[in-house]
Design an enzyme around this catalytic site. Sequence first.
Site, PDB file in Angstrom:
ATOM      1  N   HIS A 107       0.836  -1.205   0.000  1.00 44.11           N
ATOM      2  CA  HIS A 107       0.000   0.000   0.000  1.00 44.11           C
ATOM      3  C   HIS A 107       0.865   1.247   0.000  1.00 44.11           C
ATOM      4  O   HIS A 107       1.832   1.314   0.744  1.00 44.11           O
ATOM      5  CB  HIS A 107      -0.898   0.042   1.248  1.00 44.11           C
ATOM      6  CG  HIS A 107      -1.868  -1.083   1.304  1.00 44.11           C
ATOM      7  ND1 HIS A 107      -1.557  -2.306   1.825  1.00 44.11           N
ATOM      8  CD2 HIS A 107      -3.151  -1.171   0.867  1.00 44.11           C
ATOM      9  CE1 HIS A 107      -2.601  -3.104   1.731  1.00 44.11           C
ATOM     10  NE2 HIS A 107      -3.587  -2.448   1.148  1.00 44.11           N
ATOM     11  N   LYS A 133      -1.137  -8.176  -4.167  1.00 39.94           N
ATOM     12  CA  LYS A 133      -2.072  -7.028  -4.135  1.00 39.94           C
ATOM     13  C   LYS A 133      -1.293  -5.716  -4.098  1.00 39.94           C
ATOM     14  O   LYS A 133      -0.400  -5.543  -3.268  1.00 39.94           O
ATOM     15  CB  LYS A 133      -2.990  -7.123  -2.908  1.00 39.94           C
ATOM     16  CG  LYS A 133      -3.979  -5.968  -2.841  1.00 39.94           C
ATOM     17  CD  LYS A 133      -4.866  -6.050  -1.623  1.00 39.94           C
ATOM     18  CE  LYS A 133      -5.655  -4.773  -1.470  1.00 39.94           C
ATOM     19  NZ  LYS A 133      -6.292  -4.641  -0.170  1.00 39.94           N
ATOM     20  N   LYS A 278     -15.161  21.054 -23.209  1.00 39.79           N
ATOM     21  CA  LYS A 278     -15.882  20.919 -24.481  1.00 39.79           C
ATOM     22  C   LYS A 278     -15.152  21.540 -25.662  1.00 39.79           C
ATOM     23  O   LYS A 278     -15.245  21.038 -26.776  1.00 39.79           O
ATOM     24  CB  LYS A 278     -17.277  21.522 -24.354  1.00 39.79           C
ATOM     25  CG  LYS A 278     -18.190  20.632 -23.567  1.00 39.79           C
ATOM     26  CD  LYS A 278     -19.594  21.128 -23.580  1.00 39.79           C
ATOM     27  CE  LYS A 278     -20.451  20.155 -22.812  1.00 39.79           C
ATOM     28  NZ  LYS A 278     -21.826  20.575 -22.702  1.00 39.79           N
ATOM     29  N   ASP A 314     -25.707  18.372 -27.907  1.00 38.06           N
ATOM     30  CA  ASP A 314     -26.378  19.393 -27.085  1.00 38.06           C
ATOM     31  C   ASP A 314     -27.328  20.232 -27.930  1.00 38.06           C
ATOM     32  O   ASP A 314     -28.370  20.674 -27.454  1.00 38.06           O
ATOM     33  CB  ASP A 314     -25.341  20.335 -26.457  1.00 38.06           C
ATOM     34  CG  ASP A 314     -24.702  19.727 -25.214  1.00 38.06           C
ATOM     35  OD1 ASP A 314     -25.280  18.787 -24.653  1.00 38.06           O
ATOM     36  OD2 ASP A 314     -23.623  20.205 -24.815  1.00 38.06           O
TER      37      ASP A 314
HETATM   38  P1  NAP Z   1     -17.988  25.902 -20.171  1.00 40.84           P
HETATM   39  O1  NAP Z   1     -17.682  25.586 -21.577  1.00 40.84           O
HETATM   40  O2  NAP Z   1     -16.885  25.839 -19.167  1.00 40.84           O
HETATM   41  O3  NAP Z   1     -18.636  27.362 -20.125  1.00 40.84           O
HETATM   42  C1  NAP Z   1     -18.954  27.956 -18.907  1.00 40.84           C
HETATM   43  C2  NAP Z   1     -19.740  29.225 -19.149  1.00 40.84           C
HETATM   44  O4  NAP Z   1     -20.191  29.699 -17.880  1.00 40.84           O
HETATM   45  C3  NAP Z   1     -18.920  30.355 -19.765  1.00 40.84           C
HETATM   46  O5  NAP Z   1     -19.760  31.148 -20.553  1.00 40.84           O
HETATM   47  C4  NAP Z   1     -18.447  31.108 -18.523  1.00 40.84           C
HETATM   48  O6  NAP Z   1     -18.129  32.452 -18.765  1.00 40.84           O
HETATM   49  C5  NAP Z   1     -19.689  31.037 -17.689  1.00 40.84           C
HETATM   50  N1  NAP Z   1     -19.429  31.213 -16.265  1.00 40.84           N
HETATM   51  C6  NAP Z   1     -18.811  30.347 -15.437  1.00 40.84           C
HETATM   52  N2  NAP Z   1     -18.765  30.845 -14.196  1.00 40.84           N
HETATM   53  C7  NAP Z   1     -19.385  32.065 -14.255  1.00 40.84           C
HETATM   54  C8  NAP Z   1     -19.660  33.062 -13.293  1.00 40.84           C
HETATM   55  N3  NAP Z   1     -19.290  32.910 -12.025  1.00 40.84           N
HETATM   56  N4  NAP Z   1     -20.327  34.150 -13.684  1.00 40.84           N
HETATM   57  C9  NAP Z   1     -20.709  34.310 -14.968  1.00 40.84           C
HETATM   58  N5  NAP Z   1     -20.464  33.415 -15.927  1.00 40.84           N
HETATM   59  C10 NAP Z   1     -19.813  32.297 -15.575  1.00 40.84           C
HETATM   60  O7  NAP Z   1     -19.137  24.946 -19.580  1.00 40.84           O
HETATM   61  P2  NAP Z   1     -20.347  24.230 -20.366  1.00 40.84           P
HETATM   62  O8  NAP Z   1     -19.953  22.845 -20.681  1.00 40.84           O
HETATM   63  O9  NAP Z   1     -20.825  25.128 -21.427  1.00 40.84           O
HETATM   64  O10 NAP Z   1     -21.456  24.107 -19.216  1.00 40.84           O
HETATM   65  C11 NAP Z   1     -22.192  25.224 -18.749  1.00 40.84           C
HETATM   66  C12 NAP Z   1     -23.419  24.752 -17.977  1.00 40.84           C
HETATM   67  O11 NAP Z   1     -24.305  24.054 -18.821  1.00 40.84           O
HETATM   68  C13 NAP Z   1     -23.126  23.792 -16.828  1.00 40.84           C
HETATM   69  O12 NAP Z   1     -23.907  24.137 -15.722  1.00 40.84           O
HETATM   70  C14 NAP Z   1     -23.535  22.445 -17.338  1.00 40.84           C
HETATM   71  O13 NAP Z   1     -23.953  21.562 -16.306  1.00 40.84           O
HETATM   72  C15 NAP Z   1     -24.698  22.841 -18.208  1.00 40.84           C
HETATM   73  N6  NAP Z   1     -24.969  21.852 -19.246  1.00 40.84           N
HETATM   74  C16 NAP Z   1     -26.171  21.259 -19.248  1.00 40.84           C
HETATM   75  C17 NAP Z   1     -26.477  20.340 -20.223  1.00 40.84           C
HETATM   76  C18 NAP Z   1     -27.792  19.687 -20.219  1.00 40.84           C
HETATM   77  O14 NAP Z   1     -27.964  18.706 -20.946  1.00 40.84           O
HETATM   78  N7  NAP Z   1     -28.750  20.213 -19.482  1.00 40.84           N
HETATM   79  C19 NAP Z   1     -25.548  20.029 -21.211  1.00 40.84           C
HETATM   80  C20 NAP Z   1     -24.341  20.671 -21.184  1.00 40.84           C
HETATM   81  C21 NAP Z   1     -24.046  21.588 -20.210  1.00 40.84           C
HETATM   82  P3  NAP Z   1     -16.633  32.879 -19.200  1.00 40.84           P
HETATM   83  O15 NAP Z   1     -16.548  32.656 -20.686  1.00 40.84           O
HETATM   84  O16 NAP Z   1     -16.521  34.280 -18.808  1.00 40.84           O
HETATM   85  O17 NAP Z   1     -15.677  31.964 -18.458  1.00 40.84           O
END
Ligand code: NAP
Length: 468
Positions: A107, A133, A278, A314
């Site tokens: 371990h 192990k 992404k 998406d």
């Molecule tokens: P991402 O590529 O990392 O993008 C994040 C986005 O959120 C960017 O526009 C970022 O702005 C903004 N952001 C993050 N923190 C922030 C804050 N404190 N204040 C203002 N803006 C903020 O992430 P993503 O994959 O697009 O995911 C975004 C959300 O979508 C997540 O909550 C995820 O769970 C959700 N989602 C849902 C589905 C579904 O099927 N329902 C699918 C995909 C994603 P900046 O550009 O300024 O950093």
Amino acid sequence: MMICLSIKAKTAATAAKYVKNAVRTDLIELRLDYIKDINANKLERILKSTKRELIITDRKERMDLLIRSIELGADYIDIDIFAGTKKINKLIAAKCKTKTKLIVSYHDFEKTDKKELNTKYSRIKKLKPDIIKMAALANSIEDNIIMFDLIKKAEKECHKIIALCMGEKGEVSRILSPLLGSEITYGSIKHGLESAPGQVPVEVLKNTYRIDKLKNPDIFGLVGNPVKHSKGIYLHNDRFRKLKKNCIYLNFCADDIGKFIIDFRQLISGLSVTIPFKKDIIEYLDKTEETAHITDAVNTVIKKGGKLIGYNTDIAGAVKAIKEKTSIENKKVLLVGAGGAASAIAYGIVKEKGKLTIINRTEKKARYLAGKLGCKAADFSGISNLKDIDIVINGTSVGMWPDIKKTPVPKNVLKKIKGKRCTVFDTVYNPEMTKLLQDAKTLGCELVYGKKMFEYQARLQQDLFSKV
Ligand code: NAP
């Protein structure tokens, strides 16, 4: 491969109760070192109370208890290499001509060090135990690959091995190692009763991952950081079960997408991709399909002929979820965010002829996306100047667990900008009812839940996974 329920109890009476009520597994491990009042008599009572196969482990390496376990017919005993050759040889002599098998283990509770593991593996091998192990703390997801390589090495050398990584980042090995040739994986009774860090409850190993039903499965998973909140492991594994597919889906919490892809590309057949990879994943793929290419965001990867191809489900998932509540054509749409999910939604809205305005914390990203799609961008502070919006969409992670009190559009602003029959869509699906949706509800808006988009995009992902 065997699943072993590892029992951690403070008293012999509790341990006996756990053994008696243990769920069906191939093996039960009794950790003597956790039982404060254990002695030879109590041990005998527990061993005689069950017909189940047992591993007796004592990390205090008390020889009287281990030798007594052999005399009582324990199926396996486990001793750490640090106990020393003298003690180990004594156990080898004691178990000779009995049915008891000896596990000699190593371990490392601090790191997974390839060189160190190989040295210890060779040392243990020389002692000729029935099973070697190796367990080490994973500090990165890639550390699991070191263990998988050790399994391959042992297989080549015809040695039986148990190889796993400990800790949260090692969870992957507790699920995959047994499917890759490790003799035993250890599971806990439930969360909170783990006998080693990162153990997964036996029920989850059996019911969610079905590791006892699979053989050399195609491996799929969600890569992102964080990933713990995702419901994908339930949804995808359940669908694989219904379709009788020899496939498994698990969470890969990565720190560096480049390193992850380099180390895992051999192993995986497909991936879901989430925050924050992404966009970043694209440069490590061999090809991207048109929608992924245009949106600069990949949420699905499949491996075809050894090549990794990126897709984006998406877009269709989000459009379907919105259109269940409202049409998009000619509607004034405000999208907050310009990351992966937001880019996909923006593309979908423009394709459906919505009149889109994008705002984002980092404004230049909103402008870049709007420029690419031929729609408008506004600066974040100007949000309350927008008027009569038909559809408001949160495409950011604002409001996601654990920061569930946050909203990207404050209620007073939402009130100001919304049109009469405004629809509010939050892509965040954990929690299901976000602060934004709660506010929208009190303002009489139509709600579109992130869960719906998630379900629809996952179904499309499943269709792609099925084609691998
Ligand atoms: P991402 O590529 O990392 O993008 C994040 C986005 O959120 C960017 O526009 C970022 O702005 C903004 N952001 C993050 N923190 C922030 C804050 N404190 N204040 C203002 N803006 C903020 O992430 P993503 O994959 O697009 O995911 C975004 C959300 O979508 C997540 O909550 C995820 O769970 C959700 N989602 C849902 C589905 C579904 O099927 N329902 C699918 C995909 C994603 P900046 O550009 O300024 O950093």
